[in-house]
Design a protein around this motif. Structure first.
Motif, PDB file in Angstrom:
ATOM      1  N   UNK A  11       0.850  -1.202   0.000  1.00 45.77           N
ATOM      2  CA  UNK A  11       0.000   0.000   0.000  1.00 45.77           C
ATOM      3  C   UNK A  11       0.884   1.250   0.000  1.00 45.77           C
ATOM      4  N   UNK A  12       0.579   2.255  -0.847  1.00 46.72           N
ATOM      5  CA  UNK A  12       1.374   3.486  -0.893  1.00 46.72           C
ATOM      6  C   UNK A  12       1.443   4.187   0.459  1.00 46.72           C
ATOM      7  N   UNK A  13       2.518   4.913   0.653  1.00 39.58           N
ATOM      8  CA  UNK A  13       2.750   5.569   1.942  1.00 39.58           C
ATOM      9  C   UNK A  13       1.659   6.559   2.307  1.00 39.58           C
ATOM     10  N   UNK A  14       1.092   7.249   1.305  1.00 34.68           N
ATOM     11  CA  UNK A  14       0.071   8.261   1.615  1.00 34.68           C
ATOM     12  C   UNK A  14      -1.208   7.647   2.169  1.00 34.68           C
ATOM     13  N   UNK A  19      -4.275  -7.984   2.997  1.00 38.70           N
ATOM     14  CA  UNK A  19      -3.112  -7.140   2.734  1.00 38.70           C
ATOM     15  C   UNK A  19      -2.589  -7.226   1.321  1.00 38.70           C
ATOM     16  N   UNK A  20      -2.938  -8.315   0.611  1.00 39.06           N
ATOM     17  CA  UNK A  20      -2.476  -8.459  -0.771  1.00 39.06           C
ATOM     18  C   UNK A  20      -3.625  -8.351  -1.772  1.00 39.06           C
ATOM     19  N   UNK A  21      -4.595  -9.254  -1.720  1.00 38.23           N
ATOM     20  CA  UNK A  21      -5.642  -9.297  -2.741  1.00 38.23           C
ATOM     21  C   UNK A  21      -6.554  -8.068  -2.698  1.00 38.23           C
ATOM     22  N   UNK A  22      -7.182  -7.829  -1.544  1.00 38.47           N
ATOM     23  CA  UNK A  22      -8.105  -6.696  -1.440  1.00 38.47           C
ATOM     24  C   UNK A  22      -7.374  -5.367  -1.610  1.00 38.47           C
ATOM     25  N   UNK A  23      -6.191  -5.270  -1.012  1.00 40.44           N
ATOM     26  CA  UNK A  23      -5.417  -4.026  -1.139  1.00 40.44           C
ATOM     27  C   UNK A  23      -5.035  -3.769  -2.588  1.00 40.44           C
ATOM     28  N   UNK A  77     -10.551   3.160   2.637  1.00 38.26           N
ATOM     29  CA  UNK A  77     -10.308   1.759   2.971  1.00 38.26           C
ATOM     30  C   UNK A  77      -8.850   1.363   3.170  1.00 38.26           C
ATOM     31  N   UNK A  78      -7.936   1.925   2.385  1.00 34.77           N
ATOM     32  CA  UNK A  78      -6.545   1.453   2.441  1.00 34.77           C
ATOM     33  C   UNK A  78      -5.880   1.660   3.806  1.00 34.77           C
ATOM     34  N   UNK A  79      -6.047   2.827   4.443  1.00 32.09           N
ATOM     35  CA  UNK A  79      -5.421   2.978   5.769  1.00 32.09           C
ATOM     36  C   UNK A  79      -5.934   1.947   6.778  1.00 32.09           C
TER      37      UNK A  79
END
Length: 378
Positions: free
Chosen positions: A58-61, A92-96, A111-113
């Protein structure tokens, strides 16, 4: 092996140390015997999330570290060694990946955070039959006011009971088998009309069948484009397949090493059984197959990181090869351990059961051999 940078080496070493100390196979056995419905130890998953593993791609932002797919593969390989059950692959892999690749700014920010921090578990709800066939979507998404109404069912949803967010493939036009007309939706698992039924799989992991009875979602629930969700779904699935292949690699390596150690100490007919040439040949075959499988898995992960056009064929090559190798090694582990290998008291059965479940997830060997051939033009 792939050449790792300093961050990747540190990540791999930290994962190796943690799984050996906090999540050995005995922890998996304890989880299985406890009958926990989720199919994993929630406390262990919280620790994994605290270490940042859920945010590796996931990107840092959005709260992640953006270390990439090879880095995630290194972690999954180590968790595979001790059969650590967790939502890392599904969430952490598929959904992200689905959100990173196809999400709007609002969807990513929402959702990502939460996925990166382990606050929620996300998963893909794709298949509807006994076999992996992502294009055979029959679940309907019909226009309803400003949004959509989802009706249908999904089967063998990994971490389906634990999930808070379901990424659902639905048909907005066309018929099952068409790649056009597929749309992805973000559906909260507690939405009205969603019912989940736990599945008891051989490998004791978390999975569920999920029914959608007129589930209402807004237009903002669409992930990507309406009717054009197939390319996003395929890209997402390829990332999940590569991650699963990395986990299978770790499990197969541990099964092989455990078996090799046994061959060096088990005495039969007055000598160590590892001195028998027939067993040496079988061990040599497993070793060379594992080396080839590692090359295939790491090539797929590196291709995803580099976003090269050959990702689909490399991923199918890795998943098919890893399925064959894990199948072989898990069988040999049971056979070479003899009588004790047939019992539940020994860990060999855990690796064999995990091999069978992992082979089927996100496409079996036959599925990926067929896909690889089609990509090659055969």
């Amino acid at each position: 092996m792939a050449v790792l940078n300093e961050e990747q080496t540190m990540l791999r070493d930290a994962a190796k140390s943690w799984v050996q100390e906090k999540s050995p196979v005995t922890a998996f056995r304890k989880m299985r015997d406890s009958g926990v419905e989720l199919g994993y130890d929630a406390a262990a998953w919280n620790e994994m999330a605290e270490m940042g593993w859920a945010g590796v791609i996931i990107p840092e932002e959005y709260g992640g570290s953006n270390f990439g797919y090879l880095s995630m593969g290194l972690i999954l390989e180590e968790t595979g060694r001790t059969l650590t059950a967790s939502p890392l692959l599904a969430s952490g892999l598929a959904a992200a990946s689905a959100l990173v690749l196809g999400g709007s700014e609002e969807q990513k920010s929402e959702w990502l955070p939460k996925i990166a921090g382990g606050e929620i578990v996300g998963t893909l709800a794709v298949d509807e039959g006994a076999h992996h066939a992502p294009e055979k979507v029959a679940l309907k998404a019909e226009k309803s006011g400003a949004g959509y109404k989802l009706t249908g069912a999904k089967s063998f949803v990994l971490e389906g009971l634990a999930a808070n967010l379901l990424i659902v493939s639905a048909r907005t036009s066309g018929k099952p088998g068409d790649t056009d007309g597929i749309t992805l939706f973000l559906v909260p698992a507690d939405a009205a009309g969603v019912t989940r039924k736990r599945l008891h799989l051989a490998d004791s992991r978390g999975a569920a069948n999920i029914e959608f009875a007129g589930v209402e979602v807004g237009a903002d629930a669409v992930l990507g484009e309406v009717d054009k969700g197939w390319p996003l779904l395929e890209k997402t699935l390829d990332r999940a397949r590569a991650g699963l292949a990395a986990e299978m690699l770790g499990s197969a390596l541990q099964a092989f090493e455990t078996t090799l150690d046994y061959l060096k100490v088990r005495v039969q007919f007055g000598q160590v059984i590892g001195s028998f040439q027939a067993l040496q040949h079988r061990a040599a075959k497993m070793f060379t197959d594992l080396e080839l499988a590692r090359s295939a898995v790491e090539a797929a992960l590196q291709a995803i990181d580099a976003d090269t056009p050959d990702v689909p064929e490399l991923v199918s090559l890795a998943k098919a090869k890893m399925g064959d190798v894990f199948h072989l090694v898990s069988n040999e582990m049971v056979q070479m351990h003899g009588g004790i290998g047939m019992t539940d008291a020994h860990d060999a059965g855990f690796y064999l059961k995990r091999a069978r479940a992992a082979e089927a997830a996100y496409g079996s060997q036959s599925y990926h051999r067929d896909r690889y051939a089609r990509i090659q033009g055969y």
